[in-house]
Scaffold this motif. Sequence first.
Motif, short mmCIF file in Angstrom:
data_model
loop_
_atom_site.label_atom_id
_atom_site.label_comp_id
_atom_site.label_asym_id
_atom_site.label_seq_id
_atom_site.Cartn_x
_atom_site.Cartn_y
_atom_site.Cartn_z
N ILE A 207 40.75 45.75 38.11
CA ILE A 207 39.76 44.90 37.49
C ILE A 207 38.31 45.57 37.46
O ILE A 207 36.93 45.72 37.77
CB ILE A 207 40.77 43.71 38.48
CG1 ILE A 207 39.13 42.78 37.73
CG2 ILE A 207 39.90 43.63 40.00
CD1 ILE A 207 39.96 42.88 35.82
N THR A 208 38.78 46.52 39.24
CA THR A 208 37.14 46.57 39.57
C THR A 208 36.17 47.56 38.40
O THR A 208 34.72 47.48 38.71
CB THR A 208 37.61 47.10 41.21
OG1 THR A 208 37.63 48.31 41.30
CG2 THR A 208 37.23 46.26 41.96
N LYS B 170 39.07 41.33 44.79
CA LYS B 170 40.00 39.81 44.74
C LYS B 170 39.36 39.42 43.74
O LYS B 170 40.04 37.77 43.68
CB LYS B 170 39.70 38.72 45.71
CG LYS B 170 39.90 39.50 47.17
CD LYS B 170 41.07 39.49 47.68
CE LYS B 170 42.22 39.87 49.14
NZ LYS B 170 43.12 39.60 49.05
N ARG B 171 39.21 39.71 42.48
CA ARG B 171 38.99 38.90 41.29
C ARG B 171 37.92 37.70 41.37
O ARG B 171 38.15 37.29 40.36
CB ARG B 171 39.67 38.74 40.37
CG ARG B 171 40.96 39.90 40.28
CD ARG B 171 42.43 39.07 39.48
NE ARG B 171 41.88 39.05 37.61
CZ ARG B 171 42.66 39.41 37.14
NH1 ARG B 171 43.37 40.29 37.48
NH2 ARG B 171 42.26 39.25 35.73
N VAL B 172 37.02 37.91 42.38
CA VAL B 172 35.66 37.12 42.30
C VAL B 172 34.79 38.28 42.21
O VAL B 172 34.39 38.81 42.03
CB VAL B 172 35.62 36.77 43.69
CG1 VAL B 172 34.62 35.83 43.72
CG2 VAL B 172 36.42 35.80 44.23
N GLY C 177 43.36 52.86 42.99
CA GLY C 177 42.00 53.30 42.92
C GLY C 177 40.72 52.09 42.77
O GLY C 177 41.14 51.40 42.11
N LEU C 178 39.48 52.07 43.48
CA LEU C 178 38.39 51.36 43.07
C LEU C 178 37.11 51.75 43.04
O LEU C 178 37.02 53.10 43.35
CB LEU C 178 38.57 50.87 44.27
CG LEU C 178 39.29 50.07 45.14
CD1 LEU C 178 39.51 49.79 46.67
CD2 LEU C 178 39.60 48.44 44.35
N LEU D 143 23.60 42.63 36.57
CA LEU D 143 24.88 42.49 36.26
C LEU D 143 25.92 41.29 37.26
O LEU D 143 25.56 41.52 38.13
CB LEU D 143 25.39 43.88 35.73
CG LEU D 143 26.00 44.79 37.28
CD1 LEU D 143 26.71 45.90 37.44
CD2 LEU D 143 24.79 45.89 37.28
N SER D 144 27.31 41.57 36.59
CA SER D 144 27.75 41.06 37.56
C SER D 144 29.38 41.58 37.47
O SER D 144 29.60 42.36 36.88
CB SER D 144 28.57 39.80 37.16
OG SER D 144 27.62 38.73 37.21
N TYR D 145 29.43 42.23 39.00
CA TYR D 145 30.43 42.70 38.84
C TYR D 145 32.05 41.64 39.50
O TYR D 145 31.86 40.79 39.35
CB TYR D 145 30.46 43.91 40.33
CG TYR D 145 29.66 44.81 40.23
CD1 TYR D 145 30.27 46.08 40.59
CD2 TYR D 145 28.52 44.51 40.83
CE1 TYR D 145 29.08 47.11 40.88
CE2 TYR D 145 27.84 45.91 40.51
CZ TYR D 145 28.29 47.06 40.59
OH TYR D 145 27.55 48.16 40.63
N ILE D 146 32.76 42.28 39.58
CA ILE D 146 34.29 41.95 39.67
C ILE D 146 35.23 42.36 40.45
O ILE D 146 35.15 43.67 40.78
CB ILE D 146 35.36 41.36 38.44
CG1 ILE D 146 34.67 40.82 37.71
CG2 ILE D 146 36.29 40.83 39.24
CD1 ILE D 146 35.80 40.40 35.99
#
Length: 461
Positions: free
Chosen positions: A175-176, A284-286, A229-230, A278-281
Amino acid sequence: MAIPVIAIFDVGKTNKKVFLFDERYNIVLERTSCFEETADEDGDPCDDLRMLTSWVHDTVEELEKLSKFDIRAINFSSYGASFVHLDENGKPLTPLYNYLKPYPEHLKRQFYDLYGGEVKIATETASPVLGNLNSGMQLYRLKYEKPEVFDKVSYSLHLPQYLSYLLTGAPYADITSIGCHTGLWDFRKNDYHEWVSKEGIMQKLPPVFPSDSALEVNVAGKQRFVGVGLHDSSAAFIPFISSFHEPFVLLSTGTWCISLNAFNSSPLTVEELNNDCLSYISYKRVPVKASRLFAGSEHEQQTKRIASHFDVSPTFYQKLKFNPLLAGKLRGGSEGTGVLKNNSNLIASAFASRDLSLFVSAEEAYYQLILDLLKLQTKATSLVLEGASVNRIFVDGGFSKNSIYMNLLASAFPEMEVYAASVAQATSIGAALAIHKYWNKQPIPANIIDLKFYSASEIAI
């Protein structure tokens, strides 16, 4: 007795690093490699995927031979805006296209005309219109420019997940990476955007694996926990969000200088998108509101220009100490917040157009460069401060060690507490912390981050 450790591969555009951290998150081994870039079929520069793949396999093999360490887990962090496209045998089909590769204007128009326009898509996906930096657009491009290759793709993996795949053999998404200006994720629905399904791209994307989980796999004959991975910017945020619970903004500095605010949940406005917000996630999916500036890259290029003009070492600025009198003298010459680079649609400061012969020394020119960069940085960071009661700014990465930059940044935000946050390799520690529970029996240490306070001087930016 062997020391329990986690191995972290941290793959940047310039340096490829591997670290071993012990259970107290001390670095007990560090190695850095630099590879020559190669070129894709269009002649555009890109990372050498074959060399990178070999480096991961060879390094793991070497680390496993070190009897003094017990490698209990492995994880990866990397820039995320590039895909590795795998065929049915798990082999890469294309070069690792550079995220700064120019994007075809006709494909861009075709896409946005079909799906409701730039503002609509950018708002829904929290992704400014950035061409190849929107990695979802790389998939769209592959489909229409190279349909025969697109048809052969079994899975498209963002680079951090490809690095993990090299050890696990399991294709996963994270998700990141998905939630980082890709244009793939609909932040309103908390799911892939409808265009991903309509274009037949969904079937090329593997299932999403939790960022804070790990797979138990056989590595070099031993069972190891391996993370998926991130994305590097998200990984760098983890030590801070784990350590501080009062609202703050993190200014993560490197090639990109990224202002991150996890305490601002307001939707992105059109103005913010136009200013490269922009927005990241998070892992922790926030959602994390962010603004980006290509300031580290500009700093590198312009310090080389200064060094060449004044015939000094390219690292001359590292010996300079903060001089408030010089900063005050140059303050009046810092008008102009930036110009638009036509080639890559990235904002640059006014310094690129300044005549270096007007400065009496490399030091004076350097101060002007920092003042010009901070004109832009102040604007970029302020965008994520709005609507959130934040009174602290933490700066990590390269600029946190630069006393000139830090003093002038504190002056630019006199109402804020500004700290240089020293984290030994924040991105890598973040990747290790994400899967802490799988390999580490000790509690997370309270002293992972060292802070140095900078007070606002009378020099205003």
